[in-house]
Write an enzyme that holds these catalytic residues in place. Structure first.
Site, mmCIF file in Angstrom:
data_model
loop_
_atom_site.group_PDB
_atom_site.id
_atom_site.type_symbol
_atom_site.label_atom_id
_atom_site.label_comp_id
_atom_site.label_asym_id
_atom_site.label_seq_id
_atom_site.Cartn_x
_atom_site.Cartn_y
_atom_site.Cartn_z
ATOM 1 N N HIS A 156 1.402 -1.232 -0.088
ATOM 2 C CA HIS A 156 -0.615 -0.202 0.453
ATOM 3 C C HIS A 156 0.728 1.779 -0.723
ATOM 4 O O HIS A 156 1.665 1.186 0.786
ATOM 5 C CB HIS A 156 -0.911 0.084 1.305
ATOM 6 C CG HIS A 156 -2.554 -0.913 1.194
ATOM 7 N ND1 HIS A 156 -2.819 -0.905 0.369
ATOM 8 C CD2 HIS A 156 -1.843 -1.504 1.474
ATOM 9 C CE1 HIS A 156 -4.130 -2.087 0.683
ATOM 10 N NE2 HIS A 156 -3.162 -2.654 1.545
ATOM 11 N N CYS A 198 -0.528 2.057 -4.702
ATOM 12 C CA CYS A 198 -1.326 3.150 -5.477
ATOM 13 C C CYS A 198 -0.671 4.296 -5.241
ATOM 14 O O CYS A 198 0.380 4.190 -4.719
ATOM 15 C CB CYS A 198 -2.660 3.424 -4.180
ATOM 16 S SG CYS A 198 -3.540 2.120 -3.671
#
Lengths: 342, 546
Positions: A156, A198
């Site tokens: 992440h 991301c």
């Protein structure tokens, strides 16, 4: 009338230039500028619902191994154990596809850093080589100036950082500094940096060391999306970018002539939904002429040996019975392990 | 009321004095104390020394002795030759970062030497004679042979430190230029040294085969000999590797024991092979690999070779005995010709030789015992070892070099290696220290402990000592010092404590200190200003009242 003159001068200059920097024929150089390949594959997420990150990194690991990089030159960091997680209905397996076609965990996986050992500090130490002296060889990145290093990170991330273990972060400045220290100490020849998180583009924006080729699964401000869910375990099993990258890598054989340029075009927007970003300005060569196996595989330079030195026949002294094998005449029996009551 | 005013004045003066004293303590004592205690601990490093080393030009000295056996040359000829040689060798074609200095001495041979030499009938005997007498480390002997000498017909380089030149009918100029040529291209090789020195200092130029092939210097190398037998149920292979290593390899290991540590191991691998399918030879019944197939044979094998416990680089030497369905297996060149040694090497990794042992006849009882010819195998391996460890020097075709035989490394090759590795180590140490300095300037959060400071000092001293030894011509001592300098500088750079303080980047320092200092700082500063204003008004009042 000017054109032939220009052409003539150009030829003259080209010839002079070639003559000056030659003096050596093409056979005097090896075909590629690297002699070995390393891979540093990092998964930074823990918890069962981040199954897909572990599947991502294990799939890239499998491709690297299939294309020739041996385990001794792969550093695999997996932050959580999915294969032996109590919630895994098929223990000791990790699949990257709902059809369960390939068990990417396999029976010969070699994880170098697992669980709580995957921290920002350990990652930076591995890259810069500043490990404590007691670190075993399998946990060290022993690359040199002729090594091509593949660095793959997944987990992440956000704008300018990547989250490790839900507790700490690595910033893009630190990563850029780590690569610069590697460059200063001649620990790589070329680096291919691949990141699937991301806002992944932000992680390579701050790089300033030469010979780095980078690709990210999404631009700043965009999220990377996962591909599909496995209904039997209830979590997503792979991310989109890695899924399509793998689809491409499955068609590559160790002797393949596919180029990095083709690999960088993998996963256009209609497939990935996020935009794949790349950075080629720090890389000296033209990506369309760089072979994929320069980073993912391990194609070595070879040199045939036309002639050898001539030795005189030396007498080989045969050793008598190796003294370490001492044959004893006494019969052997086990020592008393459980003293029985008399 | 005047009393109230006076007491108010007194209160105010107490308040303002208090504010002033707080401000005083904060500014004069507090801020320096905070600065000192949050300072990153850094030992004083010799930055100026390191910068000087970067610009130092290293001189290395070589001794040349020319001995004349040609009777027709007089002393005057020899003096002229000496002058010519000195002039040729002193031309500073490129005074680069490293430059050589030659000490030349020319003399006539003694009567005894001339008569001894005429009685020697082979090159080996000649070499032995001059080895015993005159050569020593870094000192080269150029022997001008008489015109009618039967042994030396063209310029020959021996295995120790002597070069034999048939001087005879030649004139001084040709002899002198030939000697200069030999020194520049074979015995000293300044150009190659300069190139590798600059490369290790930081210039990243594309490398040619010779410099990419060899391993860079480490404290030791691990050498692993492997016998790969894909069908042990058919062939029971005996290779007396232990004895072969002792017979053929230990002289070399002993010769190098002062300079580098070679750790030799051997193993046998069963039921594994070169997985790449060889091409079938249509003309003869056999199989072959082309050069383009070879890179893919190494990887599947490497996965099975086993890992090892040390951090030293590993050189793998593999003997592959093809299985019955791939027998006989050859490696061919592009034009279809078989490679004579049936072997190949991979730079920085090792080499593989294919041994076609005779296949068992159809009705024999399996497994059949066969023996590997260790002499041919060791010949190939030692040649590859010479190439991989950077001992091999390409000599031009018009110079003859004596066959090296069981010595494996010629003494002048060892000298070359020592010189090259010494300079490479020095360049690496200097660039490491330079990188460390640049790192410390760039990232202000790195702590330098005392022991690292000590290592840096050791490295700087080592480099200076090595330079001193190089200038006086003692390359073995220079090499040892350079090795120490390299170890110290690497230790300093790669020390685990050098990881910068994470989570304390410059731009986030504000975010950390502001919540601590601002709530207290604003009131203190405010009252300080007020107090100063009050003092000023008081001072203005005082002269007025008086």
């Amino acid at each position: 009338m000017a054109a032939p003159m220009v052409h003539f001068y150009f030829q003259l200059i080209a010839f002079a230039f070639l003559h000056q920097c030659a003096g050596t024929s093409p056979e005097e150089f090896f075909k590629s500028g690297h002699t070995n390949n390393w891979a540093v594959l990092v998964d930074t997420s823990r918890f069962w619902f981040n199954y897909r990150h572990v599947a991502n990194v294990l799939s890239i690991y499998r491709s690297c191994k299939r294309l020739g990089i041996p385990d001794s030159r792969i550093i695999l960091m997996v932050a959580d154990d999915m294969a032996c997680n109590p919630r895994n209905p098929r223990p000791a397996t990790v699949f990257n596809n709902a059809n369960n076609q390939i068990n990417v965990y396999g029976d010969d996986v070699e994880v170098d850093y697992r669980g709580y050992e995957v921290t920002v500090e350990n990652f930076i130490r591995v890259l810069t080589g500043r490990l404590p002296p007691s670190t075993p060889r399998s946990k060290r990145l022993l690359s040199d100036e002729h090594s091509n290093v593949l660095v793959y990170m997944t987990g992440h991330g956000g704008d300018g950082f990547l989250k490790f273990q839900d507790a700490e972060e690595i910033s893009n400045v630190e990563l850029a500094d780590a690569f610069e220290q590697m460059w200063q100490k001649r620990r790589y020849h070329e680096v291919f940096f691949m990141i699937d998180t991301c806002q992944a583009e932000s992680m390579f924006q701050k790089f300033y060391s030469p010979n780095i080729l980078a690709v990210a699964s999404s631009k700043v401000g965009e999220d990377s999306l996962s591909h599909h869910v496995d209904p039997s375990i209830g979590v997503y099993v792979i991310d989109r970018y890695t899924y399509y990258a793998l689809e491409f890598l499955e068609t590559v054989t160790p002797g393949s002539k596919k180029t990095m340029g083709q690999f960088l075009e993998v996963c256009p927007k209609y497939q990935c939904i996020s935009t794949v970003a790349k950075r080629t300005d720090l890389f000296r060569r033209d990506v369309n002429k760089v072979l994929l196996t320069d980073f993912f595989g391990s194609v070595r330079n070879v040199e045939l040996l036309p002639d050898s030195i001539h030795l005189q026949n030396a007498t080989l002294h045969t050793h008598s019975e190796d003294s370490s094998y001492v044959k004893s005449d006494k019969p052997l029996n086990y020592a008393q392990q459980f003293p029985m009551p008399v | 009321m005047p009393g109230e005013e006076a007491s108010e004045e007194k209160d105010k003066s107490i308040q303002h004095t208090a504010a002033l004293s707080f401000g005083f303590i904060c500014l004069i004592i507090g801020i320096p104390l905070w600065w000192k205690t949050t300072e990153v601990y850094r030992v004083n490093l010799p930055y100026s020394d390191i910068a000087d080393l970067w610009n130092t030009k290293f001189q290395f000295t070589i001794d040349i002795d020319v001995v004349n056996l040609e009777k027709s040359w007089t002393d005057k000829d020899l003096t002229d030759l000496s002058k010519l040689l000195k002039a040729n060798l002193a031309d500073d074609r490129k005074v680069g970062a490293i430059f050589p200095k030659y000490r030349v001495a020319v003399r006539q041979a003694a009567e005894k030497q001339s008569s001894d030499v005429t009685s020697l009938k082979t090159l080996a005997a000649l070499d032995e004679y001059f080895h015993g007498e005159e050569s020593s480390v870094n000192k080269y002997l150029i022997v001008l042979m008489p015109v009618n000498n039967a042994v030396v017909k063209q310029t020959t380089i021996g295995n120790y430190r002597a070069v034999y030149l048939p001087a005879g009918k030649r004139d001084l100029k040709t002899v002198s230029s030939e000697v200069t040529e030999i020194l520049h291209s074979v015995l000293v090789r300044e150009d190659a040294l300069l190139k590798s020195f600059q490369n290790f200092l930081g210039a990243r130029e594309p490398k040619d085969k010779a410099s990419m092939r060899s391993l860079s210097y480490h404290q030791g190398y691990d050498i692993l000999f492997t016998l790969v037998n894909p069908q042990p149920d058919i062939l029971d292979i005996d290779w007396s590797i232990k004895e072969a290593v002792e017979a053929y390899l230990s002289p070399m290991v002993k010769q190098l024991s002062d300079y580098i540590n070679l750790d030799i191991k051997s193993q046998m691998l069963f039921f594994t092979g070169l997985r790449r399918k060889p091409h079938k030879d249509k003309k003869n019944s056999g199989f072959y690999y082309e050069e383009t197939d070879l890179p893919h044979t190494i990887n599947p094998l490497e996965a099975n070779l086993g890992s090892h416990a040390s951090n030293n680089p590993m050189l793998n030497f593999i003997v592959y005995v093809p299985s019955r369905d791939q027998h006989p297996l050859h490696i061919v060149l592009k034009n279809g010709e078989k490679v004579k040694t049936n072997s190949f090497l991979s730079p920085q990794w090792g080499g593989i030789v294919v041994q076609n042992l005779p296949s068992p006849p159809p009705n024999s009882s399996l497994p059949v015992r066969v023996t590997v010819d260790m002499k041919t195998v060791m010949e190939v391996f030692l040649t590859q070892l010479r190439l991989l460890m950077d001992f091999n020097i390409q000599v031009k075709k018009d110079l003859q070099v004596r066959e090296v035989g069981n010595d494996v490394i010629r003494e002048w090759e060892l000298d070359n290696w020592l010189r090259k590795k010494c300079l490479e180590n020095l360049a690496t140490s200097i660039s490491t220290l330079q990188s460390l300095t640049a790192l410390l300037e760039g990232i202000s959060n790195i702590v330098i402990q005392d022991d690292i400071g000590q290592q840096v000092e050791n490295a700087v001293t080592g480099i200076k000592e090595a330079h001193r030894h190089l200038s006086s011509g003692q390359i073995a001592r220079a090499f040892t010092q350079s090795r120490k300098a390299l170890a110290s500088s690497e230790k300093a750079f790669f020390d685990p404590s050098l990881l910068e303080l994470l989570y304390f980047p410059e731009d986030q320092k504000f975010a950390i200190y502001i919540p601590l200092f601002l709530p207290i700082g604003l009131p203190i500063l405010g009252s300080l200003f007020k107090a100063i204003k009050w003092i000023k008004t008081k001072r203005k009042q005082k002269p007025k009242t008086e």
